[in-house]
Design a protein around this motif. Structure first.
Motif, PDB file in Angstrom:
ATOM      1  N   LEU A 176       0.816  -1.211   0.000  1.00  0.00           N
ATOM      2  CA  LEU A 176       0.000   0.000   0.000  1.00  0.00           C
ATOM      3  C   LEU A 176       0.854   1.266   0.000  1.00  0.00           C
ATOM      4  CD1 LEU A 176      -2.703  -1.104   2.586  1.00  0.00           C
ATOM      5  CD2 LEU A 176      -3.060  -0.762   0.137  1.00  0.00           C
ATOM      6  N   TYR A 177       2.034   1.188   0.651  1.00  0.00           N
ATOM      7  CA  TYR A 177       2.922   2.343   0.757  1.00  0.00           C
ATOM      8  C   TYR A 177       3.913   2.453  -0.398  1.00  0.00           C
ATOM      9  CZ  TYR A 177       1.505   3.310   5.629  1.00  0.00           C
ATOM     10  OH  TYR A 177       0.807   3.646   6.756  1.00  0.00           O
ATOM     11  N   ALA A 178       4.043   1.397  -1.198  1.00  0.00           N
ATOM     12  CA  ALA A 178       4.988   1.423  -2.316  1.00  0.00           C
ATOM     13  C   ALA A 178       4.480   2.358  -3.413  1.00  0.00           C
ATOM     14  CB  ALA A 178       5.182   0.017  -2.875  1.00  0.00           C
ATOM     15  N   GLU A 179       5.377   2.761  -4.305  1.00  0.00           N
ATOM     16  CA  GLU A 179       4.998   3.633  -5.415  1.00  0.00           C
ATOM     17  C   GLU A 179       3.778   3.060  -6.136  1.00  0.00           C
ATOM     18  OE1 GLU A 179       6.892   5.650  -9.454  1.00  0.00           O
ATOM     19  OE2 GLU A 179       7.920   3.984  -8.468  1.00  0.00           O
ATOM     20  N   GLY A 180       2.757   3.885  -6.298  1.00  0.00           N
ATOM     21  CA  GLY A 180       1.528   3.440  -6.954  1.00  0.00           C
ATOM     22  C   GLY A 180       0.552   2.752  -6.024  1.00  0.00           C
ATOM     23  N   GLY A 181       0.936   2.533  -4.768  1.00  0.00           N
ATOM     24  CA  GLY A 181       0.063   1.880  -3.805  1.00  0.00           C
ATOM     25  C   GLY A 181      -1.120   2.750  -3.424  1.00  0.00           C
ATOM     26  N   ALA A 182      -2.199   2.106  -3.026  1.00  0.00           N
ATOM     27  CA  ALA A 182      -3.449   2.823  -2.761  1.00  0.00           C
ATOM     28  C   ALA A 182      -3.362   3.808  -1.602  1.00  0.00           C
ATOM     29  CB  ALA A 182      -4.563   1.808  -2.495  1.00  0.00           C
ATOM     30  N   ALA A 183      -2.393   3.625  -0.697  1.00  0.00           N
ATOM     31  CA  ALA A 183      -2.289   4.518   0.466  1.00  0.00           C
ATOM     32  C   ALA A 183      -1.395   5.723   0.223  1.00  0.00           C
ATOM     33  CB  ALA A 183      -1.767   3.740   1.673  1.00  0.00           C
ATOM     34  N   VAL A 184      -0.634   5.720  -0.863  1.00  0.00           N
ATOM     35  CA  VAL A 184       0.379   6.771  -1.054  1.00  0.00           C
ATOM     36  C   VAL A 184      -0.246   8.162  -1.110  1.00  0.00           C
ATOM     37  CG1 VAL A 184       2.178   7.665  -2.575  1.00  0.00           C
ATOM     38  CG2 VAL A 184       2.014   5.206  -2.155  1.00  0.00           C
ATOM     39  N   ARG A 185      -1.227   8.351  -1.963  1.00  0.00           N
ATOM     40  CA  ARG A 185      -1.798   9.692  -2.113  1.00  0.00           C
ATOM     41  C   ARG A 185      -2.487  10.175  -0.837  1.00  0.00           C
ATOM     42  NH1 ARG A 185      -6.515  11.668  -3.017  1.00  0.00           N
ATOM     43  NH2 ARG A 185      -7.436   9.647  -3.504  1.00  0.00           N
ATOM     44  N   PRO A 186      -3.428   9.396  -0.252  1.00  0.00           N
ATOM     45  CA  PRO A 186      -4.105   9.923   0.937  1.00  0.00           C
ATOM     46  C   PRO A 186      -3.172  10.124   2.130  1.00  0.00           C
ATOM     47  CG  PRO A 186      -4.768   7.641   0.515  1.00  0.00           C
ATOM     48  CD  PRO A 186      -4.007   8.102  -0.676  1.00  0.00           C
TER      49      PRO A 186
END
Length: 198
Positions: A38-48
């Protein structure tokens, strides 16, 4: 399929025990690995996460977990906000795993299973434990870990006695890997028998 929740405090040996369940044929889901995705590049959590906590975006385009830790560790309000973002995404990852799992036993590593009252989700709960001195030695050997950081982590967790009350099975990891492996095998045999009879 028997759904098994695997839990234990920091440094108890959950990752090692989860690998043993996988070796015995269980489908396994690792919470820490899910958060890494989730924290990797492109992961769903990165932006929020990076929008809520500016400055935690790493050079690789993912969330810098060390920088994020500095933002939330010891800050209850910030931690609650982070969990409100990440926990639903983690649950989605779990559900996707379960939808694809093709095994008679699925083991989900849920570090805060007791603290988040998730025991009722599972057919059985396995608690991984070890002597306190062994746990402390393991954790403090980790890069960047300090007594203060460990104390902050433990402050969020239930006492070991409370966690053990939830256990259908217990795996001790302070008596050698082979003994832990034998206990995992005994548990898998019991779960498969339970699956056969249900």
């Amino acid at each position: 399929m028997i759904l098994c929740g695997l839990t234990g405090s920091i440094g108890m040996g959950k990752s090692t025990t989860l690998a043993m369940f996988e070796e015995e044929g269980a489908a396994v889901w690792d919470a820490d690995a899910a958060v890494h995705r989730l924290y990797a590049e492109g992961g769903a959590a990165v932006r929020p996460v990076s929008e809520r906590f500016p400055g935690v975006l790493g050079e690789d385009g993912g969330v810098d977990r060390a920088a994020l830790g500095k933002e939330v560790l010891g800050n209850k309000e910030a931690l609650v906000e982070l969990e409100a973002i990440v926990h639903p995404l983690v649950r989605q990852d779990q559900e996707a795993f379960l939808a694809q799992a093709r095994a008679d036993v699925a083991v989900l590593d849920i570090p805060l299973l007791a603290e988040t009252s998730q025991a009722e989700r599972f057919d059985v709960v396995v608690v991984v434990t070890a002597d306190e001195e062994v746990r402390q030695e393991r954790v403090l050997a980790r890069p960047g870990m300090t007594d203060a950081k460990l104390g902050a982590i433990l402050a969020r967790q239930l006492p070991e006695s409370e966690r053990l009350k939830l256990a259908d099975y217990v795996v001790r990891t302070d008596r050698g890997l082979e003994e832990a492996r034998q206990e995992v095998r005994r548990i898998m045999l019991a779960l498969r028998e339970k699956n056969r009879l249900s």
